[in-house]
Write a protein that holds these residues in place. Structure first.
Motif, short mmCIF file in Angstrom:
data_model
loop_
_atom_site.label_atom_id
_atom_site.label_comp_id
_atom_site.label_asym_id
_atom_site.label_seq_id
_atom_site.Cartn_x
_atom_site.Cartn_y
_atom_site.Cartn_z
N HIS A 81 -10.89 -2.63 4.54
CA HIS A 81 -11.12 -1.82 3.34
C HIS A 81 -11.69 -2.61 2.18
CE1 HIS A 81 -9.66 1.58 5.42
NE2 HIS A 81 -8.55 0.95 5.75
N HIS A 118 -7.16 8.40 -0.56
CA HIS A 118 -5.70 8.36 -0.79
C HIS A 118 -5.19 6.93 -1.01
CE1 HIS A 118 -5.16 12.38 1.64
NE2 HIS A 118 -6.15 12.41 0.78
N PHE A 119 -6.08 5.97 -0.91
CA PHE A 119 -5.69 4.57 -1.10
C PHE A 119 -6.68 3.89 -2.05
CE2 PHE A 119 -3.78 5.78 2.92
CZ PHE A 119 -2.55 5.12 2.94
N ASN A 166 2.52 -0.35 9.04
CA ASN A 166 1.94 0.74 9.83
C ASN A 166 2.95 1.41 10.77
OD1 ASN A 166 -0.75 0.61 8.89
ND2 ASN A 166 -1.10 -1.21 10.15
N GLU A 211 -2.84 10.81 -3.21
CA GLU A 211 -4.16 11.38 -3.52
C GLU A 211 -4.60 10.87 -4.90
OE1 GLU A 211 -5.12 15.56 -1.80
OE2 GLU A 211 -3.02 15.54 -2.46
N SER A 212 -5.87 10.52 -4.98
CA SER A 212 -6.33 9.82 -6.20
C SER A 212 -6.12 10.64 -7.47
CB SER A 212 -7.81 9.45 -6.06
OG SER A 212 -7.97 8.60 -4.95
N LYS A 260 3.33 5.27 10.74
CA LYS A 260 2.10 5.92 11.21
C LYS A 260 1.97 5.82 12.74
CE LYS A 260 -1.59 3.75 9.73
NZ LYS A 260 -2.41 3.25 8.64
N GLN A 274 0.85 -1.20 0.00
CA GLN A 274 0.00 0.00 0.00
C GLN A 274 0.88 1.23 0.00
OE1 GLN A 274 -1.85 -1.02 3.85
NE2 GLN A 274 -1.21 0.97 4.61
N LYS A 275 0.35 2.33 -0.55
CA LYS A 275 1.12 3.56 -0.62
C LYS A 275 0.13 4.71 -0.69
CE LYS A 275 4.81 5.73 -3.23
NZ LYS A 275 5.35 5.94 -4.56
N GLU A 276 0.28 5.69 0.19
CA GLU A 276 -0.66 6.81 0.22
C GLU A 276 -0.40 7.77 -0.95
OE1 GLU A 276 -0.82 8.93 3.91
OE2 GLU A 276 -2.53 10.12 3.20
N TYR A 302 -5.57 0.54 -3.28
CA TYR A 302 -5.61 -0.48 -2.22
C TYR A 302 -7.05 -0.91 -1.92
CZ TYR A 302 -4.59 -2.63 2.34
OH TYR A 302 -4.48 -3.49 3.41
N TRP A 317 -11.47 4.22 1.39
CA TRP A 317 -10.25 4.75 2.01
C TRP A 317 -9.59 5.79 1.10
CZ3 TRP A 317 -5.24 1.62 3.60
CH2 TRP A 317 -4.63 2.27 4.70
#
Ligand code: BGC
Length: 261
Positions: free
Chosen positions: A147, A154-155, A196, A100-101, A199, A96-98, A158, A152
């Motif tokens: 999810h 920004h993801f 995680n 913005e869409s 975070k 996973q990687k944040e 994912y 979610w």
């Protein structure tokens, strides 16, 4: 512990760290034989192999990228060559990687989809083909997430991959139920894993996540691993096509906790 798991053979993808590692070690404690798949950290994978052997199981580390068909075929072959069969396919590997869409490139999107969703497709279907060929009433367990139902931001890559895994699992469960092959998902919430770590190292970010968990605790990898052992065991012999969430209640609309609305 589940006695029927003793001597069973499993492949665990992404098993050198995080949830995959905890599951592989738990399978070792169940005295299973485990193919410990890793992508790029052979030393970590060997540590997992050692832990499994110490626990009373047997194991071998096998490199492979789950988004590559030949690599996934190689994992199944490794289970057959090394341990003679395949009973449990645990499709755990995920990334996973944040982002913005509206700034996400097709390459960013496809990278996550190819590992999380296509990797799960490859692992599931190749394992099922092997089980059918050898008359094995085995099981497939896929690593989903809360999810698969919670959107979610920004993801999007994912969340789309996990929503896809939900339907992939249900479809395969229906398609192969009559052959005695069970297919289920595990849906973790926020768990203490390397994915995680950054975070949770930030106290403010951690508190924000905790505010979204009714049980007010971050989960531990072993709590996810115990669900994998249960789903693999005969105790779950009548369970197929479902997601077992391990999330401290994260999916229960925690913002409603005070009875407002
Ligand atoms: C993600 C974690 C996240 C959790 C809850 C998981 O699928 O991997 O990073 O904390 O969902 O949002």
């Amino acid at each position: 512990m589940y006695e029927d798991l003793q001597g069973k053979v499993a492949v665990v993808t992404g098993a050198s760290s995080g949830l995959g590692k905890a599951i592989a070690v738990r399978f070792g404690q169940e005295k299973m034989n485990v193919i410990v798949n890793y992508l790029n950290n052979p030393d970590e994978a060997e540590e997992v192999v050692t832990a499994i052997k110490h626990a009373g199981g047997d194991a071998a580390a096998v490199q492979g990228d789950v988004s590559k068909e030949a690599d996934v075929a190689g994992l199944i072959e490794a289970a057959h060559d090394r341990f003679g069969t395949l009973d449990v396919m645990m499709n755990n590997a995920g990334i996973q990687k944040e982002i913005e869409s509206h700034t996400m490139s097709l390459a960013d999107y496809e990278k996550v989809i190819s590992v999380n969703l296509s990797g799960t497709f490859l692992g599931s279907t190749k394992a099922i083909a092997y089980m059918l060929e050898h008359g094995i009433k085995g099981c497939v367990i896929n690593m989903s997430s809360v999810h698969e139902v919670i959107p979610w931001p920004h993801f999007v890559h994912y969340a789309s991959s996990k929503g896809g895994i939900k339907m992939l699992t249900q479809t395969l469960a229906l398609e192969y139920a009559a052959k005695g092959i069970r297919v289920n998902n595990i849906g973790p919430g926020a768990i203490n894993t390397p994915i995680n770590a950054e975070k949770f190292a930030d106290e403010e970010a951690k508190q924000e996540v905790l505010s979204m968990i009714p049980m007010k605790e971050i989960g531990e990898p072993e709590q996810v691993a115990s669900i994998a052992a249960f789903l693999a065991s005969e105790q779950a012999g009548y369970v197929t096509g479902t997601t077992l969430f391990v999330d401290g209640g994260m999916k229960l609309y925690p913002s409603f906790r005070a009875g407002k609305g």
